[in-house]
Design a protein around this motif. Structure first.
Motif, PDB file in Angstrom:
ATOM      1  N   VAL A   1     -61.229  94.521  99.712  1.00 41.51           N
ATOM      2  CA  VAL A   1     -61.179  96.243 100.021  1.00 41.51           C
ATOM      3  C   VAL A   1     -60.015  96.817 101.306  1.00 41.51           C
ATOM      4  N   LYS A   2     -59.156  95.946 100.970  1.00 40.16           N
ATOM      5  CA  LYS A   2     -57.869  96.165 102.027  1.00 40.16           C
ATOM      6  C   LYS A   2     -56.965  97.117 101.267  1.00 40.16           C
ATOM      7  N   ALA A   3     -57.044  95.700 100.246  1.00 43.81           N
ATOM      8  CA  ALA A   3     -56.074  95.784  98.464  1.00 43.81           C
ATOM      9  C   ALA A   3     -56.500  97.439  97.926  1.00 43.81           C
ATOM     10  N   VAL A   4     -57.680  97.869  98.065  1.00 39.17           N
ATOM     11  CA  VAL A   4     -58.504  98.954  97.594  1.00 39.17           C
ATOM     12  C   VAL A   4     -57.947  99.877  98.112  1.00 39.17           C
ATOM     13  N   LYS A   5     -58.253  99.928  99.729  1.00 38.94           N
ATOM     14  CA  LYS A   5     -57.846 101.126 100.593  1.00 38.94           C
ATOM     15  C   LYS A   5     -56.524 101.895 100.271  1.00 38.94           C
ATOM     16  N   GLU A   6     -55.486 100.391 100.177  1.00 38.95           N
ATOM     17  CA  GLU A   6     -53.682 101.153  99.519  1.00 38.95           C
ATOM     18  C   GLU A   6     -54.241 101.055  98.631  1.00 38.95           C
ATOM     19  N   ALA A   7     -54.054 100.668  97.335  1.00 35.07           N
ATOM     20  CA  ALA A   7     -54.825 101.784  96.023  1.00 35.07           C
ATOM     21  C   ALA A   7     -55.363 103.109  96.454  1.00 35.07           C
ATOM     22  N   LEU A   8     -55.884 103.593  96.944  1.00 33.75           N
ATOM     23  CA  LEU A   8     -56.656 104.479  97.363  1.00 33.75           C
ATOM     24  C   LEU A   8     -55.696 105.510  98.194  1.00 33.75           C
ATOM     25  N   GLU A   9     -55.358 105.509  98.771  1.00 35.16           N
ATOM     26  CA  GLU A   9     -54.360 105.965  99.607  1.00 35.16           C
ATOM     27  C   GLU A   9     -53.177 106.406  98.763  1.00 35.16           C
ATOM     28  N   ILE A  10     -52.882 105.340  97.281  1.00 34.49           N
ATOM     29  CA  ILE A  10     -51.172 105.711  97.034  1.00 34.49           C
ATOM     30  C   ILE A  10     -51.935 107.287  96.065  1.00 34.49           C
ATOM     31  N   ILE A  11     -53.141 106.955  95.259  1.00 38.15           N
ATOM     32  CA  ILE A  11     -53.588 107.708  94.409  1.00 38.15           C
ATOM     33  C   ILE A  11     -54.151 109.552  95.497  1.00 38.15           C
ATOM     34  N   PHE A  12     -54.544 109.317  96.140  1.00 39.10           N
ATOM     35  CA  PHE A  12     -55.145 109.950  96.991  1.00 39.10           C
ATOM     36  C   PHE A  12     -53.718 111.140  97.148  1.00 39.10           C
ATOM     37  N   TYR A  13     -52.438 109.929  97.776  1.00 43.17           N
ATOM     38  CA  TYR A  13     -51.535 111.090  98.067  1.00 43.17           C
ATOM     39  C   TYR A  13     -50.776 111.651  96.680  1.00 43.17           C
ATOM     40  N   GLN A  14     -50.756 110.625  95.944  1.00 42.89           N
ATOM     41  CA  GLN A  14     -50.489 111.175  94.290  1.00 42.89           C
ATOM     42  C   GLN A  14     -50.691 112.349  94.252  1.00 42.89           C
ATOM     43  N   ARG A  15     -51.845 112.733  94.139  1.00 41.24           N
ATOM     44  CA  ARG A  15     -52.703 113.591  93.578  1.00 41.24           C
ATOM     45  C   ARG A  15     -53.184 114.892  94.265  1.00 41.24           C
ATOM     46  N   ALA A  16     -52.563 114.885  95.774  1.00 42.70           N
ATOM     47  CA  ALA A  16     -52.090 115.359  97.031  1.00 42.70           C
ATOM     48  C   ALA A  16     -53.954 115.748  96.869  1.00 42.70           C
ATOM     49  N   GLY A  17     -54.791 114.606  97.663  1.00 45.61           N
ATOM     50  CA  GLY A  17     -56.500 115.141  97.233  1.00 45.61           C
ATOM     51  C   GLY A  17     -57.264 114.449  96.237  1.00 45.61           C
ATOM     52  N   MET A  18     -57.077 115.388  95.557  1.00 43.24           N
ATOM     53  CA  MET A  18     -57.361 115.993  94.627  1.00 43.24           C
ATOM     54  C   MET A  18     -57.546 114.777  92.456  1.00 43.24           C
TER      55      MET A  18
END
Lengths: 183, 171
Positions: free
Chosen positions: B76-93
């Motif tokens: 889950v910690k890995a998923v959190k880091e990975a989603l943070e990357i996606i989330f910010y690369q995509r500006a929340g979308m």
């Protein structure tokens, strides 16, 4: 458009009954969050997220307008875990809102004030303030009797501290908050 | 984009070379379908290594050192880091088709329920593929009556080509 993130305490102490928080503080809090999230997402159209915390903090739902995603994540909750790190939860909640260009960002922490590890709450409160996030801390019980009493006295003005004595207090407090955020 | 979360715990030491080649080959295969790739490594903690690259070879180079980290892997910690990357690369979308591939050695029960990973990925609209690096459910699943709450694709049961087909390039 404003956004709202709940930070819900799922530490072991939340397993206990308090006042009419039954069958446990956690289950009653989950119900309160579900009621106010329905209002936030369906009626007010707010992007709404959820962070859960014990000795760790995890953004379980990134801010979304999808109520079924939100409610199905709530259904995963029920188990409690060792430790309580509300500071980490505040940091995670603020972080998930960083990428949003919303004009108003609000975090609502729901905890029984059992605070024993992680990032000191003082720094987390400062981080929220610096990030332009309004922070509401709903404490189940009396703040003075919890480990949050220290940060409360020192940082009374940085966050909005709300003591809740009953399930109805928490539910109406959260629903009122939703109304305030969307206005 | 695709983010790979690679298990670098000591218990995954024997799988690190496999993970490196799997990640590189999958990224090469998916290069025309995706705008970029990211990489997260994890054990009991997780860290972003590459936020975005178009070159699959950079993933291979980043994993070349085969360094390991102490602690029981916490997916889950890995998923959190990975989603943070996606989330910010995509500006929340996040975009349709964004995918997270989590590789997990499954040595012991993690502290944070793996079922949380599904809810986290769903809320962002990212599809999640979990690769178990074992033959099948480990013994501790049975002893704890553990329900991972996510579909796990077992690498050793499928073999490499079938695994690659099953992971694919997105939904």
């Amino acid at each position: 458009m404003p956004s709202l993130v709940y930070a819900l305490d799922i530490s072991i102490s939340m397993d206990k009954i308090y006042s009419n928080f039954k069958p446990s503080k956690l289950q009653a809090s989950i119900n309160s969050v579900a009621i106010s999230a329905r209002r936030a997402i369906i009626e007010e159209g707010l992007k709404t997220g959820l962070v859960v915390f014990a000795e760790w903090a995890v953004p379980l739902v990134y801010p979304t307008r999808n109520i079924s995603h939100f409610l199905s994540a709530l259904r995963l909750l029920g188990r409690t875990f060792l430790g309580s790190a509300p500071g980490d939860a505040v940091v995670e909640a603020v972080k998930v809102m960083r990428a949003l260009h919303d004009h108003k960002k609000v975090v609502a922490v729901i905890t029984d004030g059992d605070y024993n590890m992680g990032v000191p709450l003082e720094y987390a409160l400062s981080y929220a303030k610096q990030s332009g996030v309004d922070l509401y801390i709903f404490v189940i019980g009396q703040i003075e009797e919890t480990q949050l009493a220290g940060p409360y006295h020192q940082y009374k003005d940085i966050a909005h501290w709300v003591e809740v004595g009953s399930y109805e207090d928490l539910t109406s407090g959260l629903v009122k908050l939703v109304g305030g955020v969307s206005r | 984009m695709i983010i790979y979360a690679v298990d670098i715990s000591r218990s995954a030491r024997q799988y690190i070379e496999f993970q490196r080649s799997f990640v590189t080959q999958n990224a090469e295969r998916c290069a025309s379908d995706h705008e970029g790739f990211g990489l997260v490594v994890y054990a009991s903690r997780a860290a972003p290594v590459i936020e975005r690259t178009r070159d699959p070879r950079q993933l291979e180079e980043a994993l070349a050192g085969a360094a390991t980290m102490r602690g029981i892997p916490e997916p889950v910690k890995a998923v959190k880091e990975a989603l943070e990357i996606i989330f910010y690369q995509r500006a929340g979308m996040p975009a349709v088709g964004d995918m997270l591939v989590l590789l997990w050695s499954m040595p012991k029960k993690p502290k944070i329920p793996v079922s949380y990973a599904r809810a986290m990925a769903n809320s962002v609209g990212v599809s999640l593929r979990v690769v178990g690096l074992q033959y099948g459910p480990p013994k501790w699943f049975r002893s704890y009556r553990y329900d991972p709450g996510v579909e796990i694709i077992y690498k050793r049961r499928l073999g490499e080509s079938e695994l690659a087909r099953k992971i694919g390039c997105g939904p």
